[in-house]
Design an enzyme around this catalytic site. Structure first.
Site, PDB file in Angstrom:
ATOM      1  N   HIS A   6      -3.477 -10.493  -6.935  1.00  0.00           N
ATOM      2  CA  HIS A   6      -2.777  -9.202  -7.078  1.00  0.00           C
ATOM      3  C   HIS A   6      -3.026  -8.657  -8.487  1.00  0.00           C
ATOM      4  O   HIS A   6      -3.593  -9.353  -9.333  1.00  0.00           O
ATOM      5  CB  HIS A   6      -1.276  -9.317  -6.772  1.00  0.00           C
ATOM      6  CG  HIS A   6      -0.536 -10.368  -7.556  1.00  0.00           C
ATOM      7  ND1 HIS A   6       0.814 -10.538  -7.468  1.00  0.00           N
ATOM      8  CD2 HIS A   6      -0.961 -11.302  -8.458  1.00  0.00           C
ATOM      9  CE1 HIS A   6       1.195 -11.523  -8.265  1.00  0.00           C
ATOM     10  NE2 HIS A   6       0.145 -11.994  -8.866  1.00  0.00           N
TER      11      HIS A   6
ATOM     12  N   ARG B 291      -7.888 -12.573  -1.578  1.00  0.00           N
ATOM     13  CA  ARG B 291      -6.995 -13.580  -0.995  1.00  0.00           C
ATOM     14  C   ARG B 291      -7.734 -14.404   0.038  1.00  0.00           C
ATOM     15  O   ARG B 291      -8.576 -13.884   0.776  1.00  0.00           O
ATOM     16  CB  ARG B 291      -5.762 -12.922  -0.371  1.00  0.00           C
ATOM     17  CG  ARG B 291      -4.809 -12.447  -1.463  1.00  0.00           C
ATOM     18  CD  ARG B 291      -3.455 -12.056  -0.972  1.00  0.00           C
ATOM     19  NE  ARG B 291      -2.806 -11.256  -2.012  1.00  0.00           N
ATOM     20  CZ  ARG B 291      -1.708 -10.541  -1.826  1.00  0.00           C
ATOM     21  NH1 ARG B 291      -1.131 -10.544  -0.631  1.00  0.00           N
ATOM     22  NH2 ARG B 291      -1.194  -9.842  -2.815  1.00  0.00           N
TER      23      ARG B 291
ATOM     24  N   GLN C 210      -5.790  -3.002  -5.016  1.00  0.00           N
ATOM     25  CA  GLN C 210      -4.378  -2.755  -5.298  1.00  0.00           C
ATOM     26  C   GLN C 210      -4.264  -1.824  -6.490  1.00  0.00           C
ATOM     27  O   GLN C 210      -5.195  -1.688  -7.280  1.00  0.00           O
ATOM     28  CB  GLN C 210      -3.690  -4.072  -5.682  1.00  0.00           C
ATOM     29  CG  GLN C 210      -2.859  -4.662  -4.569  1.00  0.00           C
ATOM     30  CD  GLN C 210      -1.935  -5.755  -5.060  1.00  0.00           C
ATOM     31  OE1 GLN C 210      -1.880  -6.084  -6.243  1.00  0.00           O
ATOM     32  NE2 GLN C 210      -1.201  -6.324  -4.130  1.00  0.00           N
TER      33      GLN C 210
ATOM     34  N   ALA D 234       8.418  -1.799 -11.273  1.00  0.00           N
ATOM     35  CA  ALA D 234       7.017  -2.160 -11.044  1.00  0.00           C
ATOM     36  C   ALA D 234       6.732  -1.976  -9.567  1.00  0.00           C
ATOM     37  O   ALA D 234       7.628  -2.084  -8.736  1.00  0.00           O
ATOM     38  CB  ALA D 234       6.757  -3.604 -11.457  1.00  0.00           C
TER      39      ALA D 234
HETATM   40  N1  PHE Z   1       2.074  -8.005  -6.545  1.00  0.00           N
HETATM   41  C1  PHE Z   1       2.770  -7.838  -5.308  1.00  0.00           C
HETATM   42  C2  PHE Z   1       1.865  -8.217  -4.172  1.00  0.00           C
HETATM   43  O1  PHE Z   1       0.705  -8.393  -4.357  1.00  0.00           O
HETATM   44  C3  PHE Z   1       3.258  -6.417  -5.134  1.00  0.00           C
HETATM   45  C4  PHE Z   1       4.309  -6.032  -6.128  1.00  0.00           C
HETATM   46  C5  PHE Z   1       3.955  -5.469  -7.328  1.00  0.00           C
HETATM   47  C6  PHE Z   1       5.654  -6.234  -5.850  1.00  0.00           C
HETATM   48  C7  PHE Z   1       4.931  -5.093  -8.247  1.00  0.00           C
HETATM   49  C8  PHE Z   1       6.608  -5.862  -6.738  1.00  0.00           C
HETATM   50  C9  PHE Z   1       6.256  -5.300  -7.934  1.00  0.00           C
HETATM   51  O2  PHE Z   1       2.307  -8.389  -3.054  1.00  0.00           O
END
Ligand code: PHE
Length: 343
Positions: free
Chosen positions: A169, A195, A209, A311
């Site tokens: 992520h 992933r 993302q 976030a």
């Molecule tokens: N990083 C999380 C994911 O990959 C998404 C996320 C980002 C959730 C920021 C909350 C805050 O699923």
């Protein structure tokens, strides 16, 4: 005129023959019944017999030579004419179009998303495809052996002593950015993620993302909702609906998933359809989000009580698929021009 002179004259003229009309003239002048050779042959009868015997064969020989050269010339001119006819340049014909390159649907979507967030004061930051275990998990409040790690089916690289991963992520950039920058700030971090998952119509081992992070003294869920609502309206139109549902991510508290309903349905075309639910009025999850967890501030060197922030992590492929009504994520990565040329 003697035979030698006639021969020179004839060959000189033949050399100047350029086209069918010249050919015809030449033939009339030398080789026809009234041509020069025939008239010499006719005049032979006035000569004494011994001269006739000498000159006769010479004239005949000359006629054979000229006839041969004439035939060659005729063939040459015919081929030239043929070539001219078949390779003629038609200056009114339309030109050959040089194919133009164009942007990939993911790039188009990403640029649009970036533009919208930039208009709201967000700065674009980039991270790394290869990350450390620390930034991918520990600093995001996901300790080793914590079951939440299972949610990120991670590609671990065979590195020692530091354990590196293909980032699952874009959240590691939250920490990396906060370590080096002081609030207030708003950033977005687009990037490729990986992933360890089986691929199907909605899963790809490689995907995109876009992380978002806004930190200031008094940031609330209301601010988050306003920003995201504005973002969705600018991207999908005023009619778009969004809702927030409670969810769990270790690096936020509270955490939520954002779902949207996309009412307007753009025209369907090959490989684009309804299966993602685009127009069917179904709620679709497009991002995870939440208020930054105090531990994440701590890991970044901030005093948690002083700062608040939200976030979020948007699935760019998901947005591209919704926007363009693409029903299989694999189409985005298979480089099939029949598909890509539609954009
Ligand atoms: N990083 C999380 C994911 O990959 C998404 C996320 C980002 C959730 C920021 C909350 C805050 O699923």
């Amino acid at each position: 005129m003697n035979i030698k002179e006639l021969k020179d004259k004839a060959f000189k003229e033949l050399a100047n023959v350029k086209n069918s009309a010249d050919l015809e003239n030449f033939k009339n002048k030398y080789l026809s019944r009234n041509g020069e050779i025939s008239s010499i042959l006719r005049s032979l009868k006035d000569l004494p017999i011994n001269e006739r015997k000498k000159i006769g064969p010479e004239v005949n020989q000359l006629r054979v030579e000229i006839q041969g050269a004439f035939e060659n010339k005729r063939k040459n001119i015919q081929t030239t004419n043929y070539k001219l006819q078949t390779t003629q340049l038609d200056i009114t014909a339309p030109g050959i179009k040089i194919p133009h390159g164009h942007l990939h649907p993911i790039t188009l979507t990403l640029r649009k998303i970036e533009e919208i967030f930039q208009s709201m004061g967000f700065k674009i930051i980039e991270g790394f495809d290869i990350e450390t275990e620390y930034y991918s998990f520990d600093a995001l409040n996901i300790p080793q052996n914590h079951p939440a790690r299972d949610a990120w089916n991670t590609f671990w690289l065979k590195t020692k002593p530091e354990k590196l991963v293909l980032r699952p992520h874009t959240s590691p950039m939250q920490i990396r950015f906060m370590e080096k920058n002081n609030p207030p700030f708003r950033i977005i971090v687009p990037g490729r993620c990986f992933r360890y998952e089986a691929t199907d119509a909605s899963h790809s081992h490689t995907f995109y993302q876009l992380e978002g992070l806004m930190v200031d003294r008094h940031i609330s869920i209301a601010n988050f909702k306003a920003v995201i609502e504005q973002f969705l309206k600018k991207l999908f139109g005023e009619d778009v609906k969004m809702r927030m549902r409670p969810s769990y991510y270790p690096f936020v508290e509270p955490g939520f998933d954002i779902e949207m309903k996309y009412p307007a349905s753009p025209p369907a075309s090959p490989n684009r359809g309804e299966s993602l639910g685009g127009s069917s009025g179904k709620w679709l999850e497009i991002m995870g989000a939440g208020m930054v967890h105090p531990n994440v501030f701590k890991y970044s060197g901030y005093v948690p009580d002083e700062w608040q922030g939200f976030a979020f992590g948007i699935g760019i492929d998901r947005i591209a698929m919704l926007k363009y009504k693409i029903n299989d994520i694999r189409l985005l990565y298979s480089n099939d021009l029949k598909f890509l040329n539609q954009f």
